[in-house]
Structure formats: C-alpha cells, structure tokens
Design a protein around this motif. Structure first.
Motif, short mmCIF file in Angstrom:
data_model
loop_
_atom_site.label_atom_id
_atom_site.label_comp_id
_atom_site.label_asym_id
_atom_site.label_seq_id
_atom_site.Cartn_x
_atom_site.Cartn_y
_atom_site.Cartn_z
N LEU A 13 10.29 8.39 -3.07
CA LEU A 13 10.06 9.82 -2.83
C LEU A 13 8.71 9.96 -2.16
O LEU A 13 7.67 9.75 -2.79
N VAL A 14 8.70 10.33 -0.88
CA VAL A 14 7.51 10.19 -0.04
C VAL A 14 7.10 11.52 0.57
O VAL A 14 7.94 12.28 1.07
N TYR A 15 5.79 11.78 0.56
CA TYR A 15 5.22 12.83 1.40
C TYR A 15 4.26 12.15 2.37
O TYR A 15 3.32 11.45 1.94
N ALA A 16 4.51 12.31 3.66
CA ALA A 16 3.71 11.65 4.70
C ALA A 16 2.87 12.70 5.43
O ALA A 16 3.40 13.50 6.19
N SER A 17 1.57 12.68 5.19
CA SER A 17 0.67 13.64 5.83
C SER A 17 0.38 13.22 7.27
O SER A 17 0.27 12.03 7.57
N ASN A 25 10.72 9.24 -11.82
CA ASN A 25 10.18 8.68 -10.59
C ASN A 25 8.81 9.31 -10.35
O ASN A 25 8.26 9.93 -11.24
N ARG A 26 8.27 9.16 -9.17
CA ARG A 26 6.97 9.78 -8.86
C ARG A 26 6.79 9.88 -7.36
O ARG A 26 7.50 9.22 -6.59
N LEU A 27 5.84 10.68 -6.96
CA LEU A 27 5.62 10.93 -5.54
C LEU A 27 4.72 9.87 -4.93
O LEU A 27 3.67 9.54 -5.47
N LEU A 28 5.15 9.35 -3.78
CA LEU A 28 4.34 8.45 -2.98
C LEU A 28 3.71 9.27 -1.85
O LEU A 28 4.37 10.11 -1.24
N TYR A 29 2.44 9.02 -1.58
CA TYR A 29 1.69 9.87 -0.65
C TYR A 29 1.05 9.00 0.42
O TYR A 29 0.26 8.11 0.12
N LEU A 30 1.43 9.25 1.66
CA LEU A 30 0.88 8.50 2.78
C LEU A 30 -0.06 9.39 3.57
O LEU A 30 0.30 10.49 3.97
N GLN A 31 -1.28 8.90 3.80
CA GLN A 31 -2.23 9.64 4.62
C GLN A 31 -3.13 8.65 5.34
O GLN A 31 -3.29 7.50 4.92
N ASP A 46 -2.08 4.41 11.15
CA ASP A 46 -1.54 5.75 11.26
C ASP A 46 -0.36 5.89 10.31
O ASP A 46 0.26 4.91 9.90
N VAL A 47 -0.04 7.12 9.95
CA VAL A 47 0.94 7.37 8.89
C VAL A 47 2.34 6.93 9.33
O VAL A 47 3.12 6.44 8.50
N PHE A 48 2.67 7.08 10.60
CA PHE A 48 3.98 6.63 11.08
C PHE A 48 4.14 5.13 10.85
O PHE A 48 5.19 4.67 10.41
N PHE A 59 0.62 5.82 -4.84
CA PHE A 59 0.90 6.93 -5.74
C PHE A 59 0.04 8.15 -5.37
O PHE A 59 -1.13 8.03 -5.00
N PHE A 60 0.63 9.32 -5.52
CA PHE A 60 -0.04 10.56 -5.13
C PHE A 60 -1.39 10.71 -5.82
O PHE A 60 -2.40 11.03 -5.19
N GLU A 61 -1.45 10.43 -7.12
CA GLU A 61 -2.68 10.61 -7.86
C GLU A 61 -3.80 9.72 -7.32
O GLU A 61 -4.97 10.12 -7.26
N SER A 62 -3.43 8.51 -6.90
CA SER A 62 -4.43 7.55 -6.43
C SER A 62 -4.94 7.90 -5.04
O SER A 62 -6.03 7.47 -4.65
#
Length: 460
Positions: A45-49, A93-99, A106-108, A213-216
């Motif tokens: 589960l990913v959010y890619a900034s 599960n948990r959110l994965l965060y790419l930035q 780069d995020v891509f 992980f989003f928190e990290s």
C-alpha cells in the motif's frame, strides 16, 4: 535472496495499491479490489510523493510551477496520510511512503525498484483527472506490460462521463444530468463500496524495511505547526472528515447554505467538504447520501439543493479536466485566442503578499497564506483582480493556488481559473468583479479586512 525465496515470490500474487486521490478505507473501490485479489497473496500500500517529477517534457506549466507545497497543504496531506496509515494498520497492513530526499533516487525510480524487487503482479489505482499523473501511469504500464492493472472510480458520481460529450457550459451539463439522472431524489441511496475488514499482509521481506514505512519517512518539518493549527480549522484524514460531515448535517447549516455560502470567513457558512474531497479522505457518494438523508429527515429546500448544485459543479470540472487534458494548463485554455495579459513580477509579488491597493484582495491573500484556505467568494475576487486589475497571466495565479490551497483539486482549480480568465467553460467570456461593490456587499463593516490586515502595507 535464496533460490527457495525467489521461487516462492515467483508463485505468489503481490498486489500494489498506489494511493493518490483516494486516501480512505470506506467507499474505496480500488482498495476493495486490491483486498479481493490479494486474499491469498501479499499487499503493498503505497503513497508516492512527487511522482510526476519524472516528466521532463511537461506539457503544462513548467515555467510557472511552484517549487514546494505550501505549509498548510503539506500539513493537511500528512495528517490525511497518518490517518490512512492508522486505518490500514488496524486491518493488518501499513502505508509505505516514497519521497525524494537529498540523496535519494527520484520517486518514479524508487517505485520501479519496489515493483521489480517484490515482483508485483497487480497494480490498483483510482481514476484521476490529473493529466500528468496519468502520463506517469502510462509510462509505468509501458515499462511493466506483464503486470495486470485495475483502475476504479473513487472520486466522482459517475464511473465515466455520463453524456456523449461534455457540454460547453456547466449549466448545460447540470440540466442534462438532472434530466437523465435524478441522483438527489432517487429511490435508493447511492451505492457505497464495502470497507475491507482485513487486508493481506506485506511481503515478508518488507517487514524489516523501516525506511519505507510512513512513520519513518516523516521529518520534523511535517510536525504540527502550532501557529498554523491556531489559524486553521482543517485537520486532514478520513476520520476527521467524517466527524465534520456528521457535525455539519447535525446542525441547521445545510438549511441556510444558499444564503450564507458567500460569507468570507465563517466556518459554518459553507460546507467545507472540499478539502477532504480533494484528496479523497471523503467520497462524494458518502456526502450525497448524507445530503439525501437530511432532505428526507429534516428539510429539503433551495439551500440543500444548492449543496447538490456545488457537487455537480465539482463533477463538471472533473470531466472538464479529463476531456481537455493538457489544454487545462494552456495560456489560451480551450479558447481560440489568448488573453491580453502578461507576467509582471512586481505585481505578482504584491498579489501573493497581500500588498495590492485593494484591501479585500489583501485580506483574502493573507488568509490563504496563513491557513491554506479562502472562501469561494474570496477566490473569485482575488482571481478577478489578478486578471483584470493587475493584468497578469492567469496561470501564475492558478499555480499559486495549487501550491497553497488545502483543498486543491486539479480540475476545479485550473478549470475555474480558465472560467474567470475567459478562456474556459463560460460562454459569456471573462468575468470581472467590481471590488468596491463586492467589499460593500460582503464586508460592509470591514471586519474581515481588519481580521486579516487587508489595509496593512507590508514590504515585498
């Protein structure tokens, strides 16, 4: 990785959800689909900034794009992601965060590496009107033709444009929709996607990858800014959006909306749903069902109808963005001739900083800069001033709104700026507001101007 582990991965379904404008678990057809196809597999589960930074050949506002998201919008986004992460963790599960960091890829590229490393078999995304986001999705589909893509509708009332073609004006659109689809008074409520009770787990080899992980990924810059929270009532996230929805429809505000909606600064005078709608913390279906219930149980009048009217306005500009794609960002918009405006840096700075000769405009801009929000009436006034009194290229105003508004929405923002600049969906051409008259009508005692220091001249 051992051969045994590689073989296990090769035989396992690994689904990836790429969140964008759907930051919720309720009424989220994309997340529901992912939960169904990953039931015997694994789930990312990913959010890619900043995913669109890969586009070097932007067809839109490369010359006038902003460099960093405004503080209020950034805060609201991170609150929304934190709330989403909590909901996902409650479901296993948990959110994965790419930035992109100072030295990061780069995020891509980060996303591509994650897809390759985890041998993703399915990708689930929500339909979007964001032209550049769709270009990135096209690039990714071309790069991974073996992956099955699942695209679902989560942001609109209709899965696809409900008419043969998009009418040239909102009024034509509204009349046709209300004639063919009586959603406001239909016998049954709008269908809502079930909320998954549990989600498949992360791949085993991701459990120790704290850096995803989003928190990290959060830095000190994303912590709640006390000054900002003192001036803004908006708190991001699905749970906060639902609380606001309940509070609004448990009040008398819906029954007086049409008469109060143009107020410049009162929280209860407009619905304030736009921020949670914009990033998908609330679904438009959920809001419409609550409106329908209010009409059934409390009252249906011109004011409650006008809330429906505004939801249709949002719908129209979503499909406007889908229809016109890169033309949404062109100087001449969808018109035949470009407007006679230009960029004058000194005037642009005055407008941004709230130091023009127009107190009502200054007050509205000071409010935006402090809170990330401005009333609908205020937006029309400052945009009209930007285009007509200051004679500036409308795209720079639209880009500044994109940078700062907590409720930024690509279709609504750029479509409405085109509308006011006379290069969009208004058949009557550009619209200019008499600022003195508007001030007398909406701030006759100068309370809003004093509150937001519209008469104060600051250095640029």
């Amino acid at each position: 990785m051992s051969n045994q582990a590689a073989n296990n991965l090769a035989n396992e379904n690994v689904t990836l959800v790429l969140f964008h404008n759907d930051l919720r678990v309720a009424d989220n057809a994309t997340l529901l689909k992912a939960s169904e196809i990953s039931i015997d597999g694994k789930l990312l589960l990913v959010y890619a900034s900043s995913l669109t930074d890969i586009l070097d050949d932007k067809d839109y506002y490369d010359a006038y794009r902003y460099e960093a998201m405004g503080q209020a919008r950034q805060q609201f986004l991170h609150e929304s992601l934190a709330d989403l992460n909590t909901s996902l963790m409650q479901r296993g599960n948990r959110l994965l965060y790419l930035q992109k960091g100072d030295e990061a890829l780069d995020v891509f590229t980060q996303l591509s590496d994650l897809i390759a490393q985890q041998r993703v078999t399915d990708i689930c995304i929500s339909q979007t009107a964001d032209y550049n986001k769709n270009k990135v999705y096209d690039l990714m589909q071309a790069k991974y033709p073996e992956i099955q893509w699942h695209i679902h509708t989560t942001a609109t009332l209709f899965d696809k444009l409900p008419l043969e073609s998009l009418p040239k004006s909102f009024t034509q659109f509204r009349k046709k929709i209300e004639s063919d689809y009586d959603l406001l008074h239909a016998e049954k409520d709008i269908a809502i996607s079930p909320t998954p009770e549990t989600l498949a787990p992360l791949p085993d080899n991701m459990l120790s990858r704290d850096e995803y992980f989003f928190e990290s990924q959060l830095s000190s810059e994303t912590e709640v800014n006390k000054t900002l929270k003192q001036t803004s009532n908006f708190t991001g996230g699905e749970s906060n959006g639902l609380k606001h929805l309940d509070a609004y429809f448990c009040s008398d505000a819906p029954s007086t909306y049409k008469t109060t909606r143009n107020a410049l600064d009162e929280w209860a005078h407009s619905t304030k749903f736009s921020a949670w709608l914009a990033n998908g913390s609330l679904s438009v279906n959920t809001i419409l069902n609550r409106l329908r219930r209010y009409e059934r149980d409390i009252i249906g009048n011109d004011s409650t109808y006008w809330i429906w009217f505004e939801l249709l306005w949002r719908e129209y500009f979503y499909w406007y963005a889908v229809t016109h794609q890169q033309k949404l960002f062109w100087f001449k918009g969808i018109a035949q001739h470009a407007p006679s405006t230009q960029l004058i840096e000194s005037l642009l700075a005055q407008w941004k900083n709230g130091t023009t000769q127009y107190p009502i405009v200054n007050a509205c801009m000071n409010q935006l800069n402090a809170t990330g929000y401005m009333s609908n009436r205020g937006r029309q006034l400052v945009a009209s001033c930007f285009i007509h009194e200051l004679g500036l290229d409308w795209r720079y105003g639209a880009a500044y709104f994109e940078q700062h508004l907590v409720d930024y929405d690509v279709g609504s923002n750029w479509g409405n700026w085109q509308y006011l600049a006379g290069v969009g969906a208004d058949p009557r051409g550009c619209r200019q507001f008499n600022l003195d008259k508007q001030t007398q009508q909406y701030d006759p005692n100068g309370e809003f101007i004093r509150e937001w220091q519209g008469n104060t001249q600051k250095s640029d």
